[in-house]
Design an enzyme around this catalytic site. Structure first.
Site, PDB file in Angstrom:
ATOM      1  N   HIS A 504      13.939 -44.528  29.695  1.00 44.18           N
ATOM      2  CA  HIS A 504      14.612 -45.439  28.760  1.00 44.18           C
ATOM      3  C   HIS A 504      13.629 -46.246  27.904  1.00 44.18           C
ATOM      4  O   HIS A 504      13.692 -47.473  27.874  1.00 44.18           O
ATOM      5  CB  HIS A 504      15.523 -46.400  29.536  1.00 44.18           C
ATOM      6  CG  HIS A 504      16.534 -45.731  30.399  1.00 44.18           C
ATOM      7  ND1 HIS A 504      16.970 -46.267  31.598  1.00 44.18           N
ATOM      8  CD2 HIS A 504      17.202 -44.566  30.250  1.00 44.18           C
ATOM      9  CE1 HIS A 504      17.850 -45.451  32.146  1.00 44.18           C
ATOM     10  NE2 HIS A 504      18.010 -44.403  31.336  1.00 44.18           N
ATOM     11  N   PRO A 505      12.710 -45.602  27.189  1.00 44.71           N
ATOM     12  CA  PRO A 505      11.776 -46.362  26.346  1.00 44.71           C
ATOM     13  C   PRO A 505      12.506 -47.081  25.212  1.00 44.71           C
ATOM     14  O   PRO A 505      13.474 -46.554  24.650  1.00 44.71           O
ATOM     15  CB  PRO A 505      10.821 -45.293  25.806  1.00 44.71           C
ATOM     16  CG  PRO A 505      11.602 -44.018  25.862  1.00 44.71           C
ATOM     17  CD  PRO A 505      12.490 -44.143  27.070  1.00 44.71           C
TER      18      PRO A 505
END
Length: 582
Positions: A504-505
């Protein structure tokens, strides 16, 4: 199709990246037949890989031509069981972007995430502001939510509740035994246990290509160019006028009369900006890139960090690798649209808060537990998620693999540690340096230990004991075997050795007020100091949301389209929730 010859290489609005946000924006902007829209995608069609549409095949799509397959730099404080201590970061390179390769969790985040964004200067992004867009998105399939104020039917995106094995009921009962209530994680309160809500419909993955592009693919004013690699934004002074691309081994300039919208994701959007001269002055100067705008592009990288803990059971409830490829299950899926292949394996969540923060703001959760019901047996270890494990590690895991087990995943939600994305050269085909700086502060470890303590409580419940659920230990000779078992020191060792990216950058082009020097875009998602240029994807998040990030990216796409059009297209949904205390 690029453009009809009559139009040359010019459109009104151009979107770079056909992913979770970009596909949505292209759909909505092309609703006006007078506006020509070009959607540019570096990857190809989702139809080129049949595994994309099958939920159980999520892992099979990673590390293929449909995946950018990034790696981080070596991590100083984590990833000790990975090759060179690097984290493998899959990102979608295909129509639908990462919504084509993810594990399908549909989680909006906490209301307090968005209220906190607004408190920090992101006007118009409170929960009250974004909830109508979530309602617009959704075509909820679970009948028990048909009358819910927090759900809706008739949107483009199918959302289903997943319960394919007996395990979700056991997870729910165990949670109840330790005082965790059953909630709708996309409803009034996120804290508690919830069944998995998945971006699926009729057993198929509903990525943004299927949901938002395919229904409108024949609009005459919508043009989609696949296999088109953007190298930079074209600028006329301080105004964006188009993009430079490589397509069919030719360099082309494509022009936009009105705006360019970057929706290339939390890695590629900052890369494109920096290659265009928009980014940190010192970094660009080192690479001899002329500075057009000195902005903190690529800074403030955030990602969720997670650790898998497996639990052995004495019942054959977990789908095995052999079962997921059996002829019977294939027939069930392809003929009836039912069975274990309709799920990625994720079947539940718990969101919780640290006990010493129970009444402190912000009131969002600190940790997430995901329940993965599929067995991580020998077949899964060989052919499942590409985790960049050392070869010796794979052999160790296979010694303790089982066909009767499920996995709980502890996921830290709001990292204290942040990192960066930086160019390594001026060659647009060189991958960037990515450093999430995982676990640089002990607070991030402490949060994960708190989640693991909940797992240990669940292990002692009657519901878990009835199926013999027992932690399948991750300490081996020379690996976390000197720390006292179940101590905080033991779990810290396990976390630093075995943990990994949560996929989940975010926040590398973060949003903020006009005077906020830590932000790249304003609350209208306009790049500061540059006209005609916006960013709309996970990179603009002020902070990471609580939970998986695909749903928030779709919401960002919906809201961006209205910001560009200057219209409120969610009034009906706003009216629907007027009575709620938001």
């Amino acid at each position: 199709m690029l453009f009809p010859k009559s139009r040359g290489r010019t459109c009104d609005l151009m979107i770079v990246g056909a992913g979770s946000s970009g596909a949505v924006i292209a759909n909505r902007l092309s609703e006006d037949p007078e506006i020509s829209v070009l959607l540019v995608e570096a990857g190809g069609s989702e139809y080129g890989n049949e595994d994309i549409s099958i939920p159980i095949k999520a892992a099979a799509v990673e590390n293929t031509k449909n995946d950018w397959s990034f790696y981080t730099v070596s991590q100083k404080y984590s990833h000790q069981m990975k090759q060179d201590q690097k984290s493998f970061w899959p990102r979608g390179k295909v129509l639908g972007g990462s919504s084509s390769i993810n594990y399908l969790a549909y989680v909006r985040g906490s209301r307090y995430d968005y209220d906190n964004w607004e408190k920090e200067g992101c006007t118009g992004w409170s929960f009250k502001d974004v909830l109508p867009y979530y309602l617009k998105i959704e075509d909820i399939q679970a009948t028990r939510f048909y009358d819910s104020d927090y759900h809706s039917r008739g949107g483009y995106l199918g959302v289903s509740e997943v319960r394919n094995t007996p395990l979700p009921e056991i997870y729910k009962q165990a949670a109840h035994e330790i005082g965790i209530e059953h909630v709708d994680l996309n409803g009034e309160n996120q804290i508690g246990f919830s069944y998995m809500q998945s971006s699926t419909k009729n057993g198929e993955r509903y990525n943004t290509a299927k949901a938002y592009l395919r229904p409108v693919i024949n609009r005459s004013n919508l043009h989609i160019s696949i296999n088109t690699f953007v190298t930079k934004v074209l600028l006329d002074g301080k105004k964006a006028i188009g993009v430079e691309v490589i397509k069919d081994n030719r360099k082309l300039n494509l022009y936009a009369n009105k705006e360019v919208i970057l929706s290339a994701g939390a890695i590629n959007s900052p890369v494109i900006l920096m290659l265009s001269g928009i980014g940190p002055k010192n970094h660009l100067t080192e690479l001899k890139i002329p500075v057009v705008a000195d902005l903190p592009v690529g800074e403030n990288l955030q990602d969720h960090y997670q650790i898998f803990l497996k639990f052995l059971i004495n019942k054959p409830y977990s789908p095995t690798s052999d079962a997921t490829t059996s002829l019977w299950n294939k027939i069930q899926y392809h003929v009836l649209g039912k069975g274990i292949m309709t799920s990625s394996g994720l079947e539940g969540h718990i969101f919780g808060r640290l006990t010493d923060r129970s009444k402190k703001e912000p009131l969002y959760p600190d940790y997430q537990l995901e329940f993965f019901s599929n067995a991580q047996d020998d077949g899964f270890i060989d052919n499942g998620l590409p985790l960049n494990h050392n070869e010796s590690v794979i052999k160790l895991l296979q010694k303790r693999s089982s066909s009767m087990e499920f996995t709980m995943v502890a996921i830290q939600q709001h990292p204290k540690c942040t990192g960066y994305v930086r160019l390594q050269s001026t060659d647009p085909f060189d991958y960037p340096a990515i450093d999430p700086n995982y676990l640089c502060e002990y607070d991030d470890v402490k949060t994960l230990i708190s989640g693991i303590r909940i797992m240990r409580k669940l292990e002692k419940t009657k519901a878990f004991k009835e199926i013999g659920a027992t932690y399948n230990r991750l300490d081996f000779k020379g690996i976390c075997d000197t720390e006292e078992f179940d101590s905080d020191e033991y779990w810290e060792c396990i976390i630093r050795h075995w943990g990994m990216t949560g996929y989940h950058p975010a926040s590398t082009c973060r949003m903020g007020s006009k005077t906020d020097t830590t932000s790249v875009v304003d609350p209208q998602l306009r790049v500061k100091g540059i006209s005609g240029l916006r960013v709309a994807d996970a990179s603009v998040m002020r902070h990471l949301t609580s939970g998986n990030t695909n749903a928030p990216c779709i919401m960002i796409g919906e809201k961006t389209a209205d910001l560009i059009r200057g219209k409120d297209n969610v009034k009906a949904f706003r009216d629907k929730i007027k009575h709620l205390k938001l």
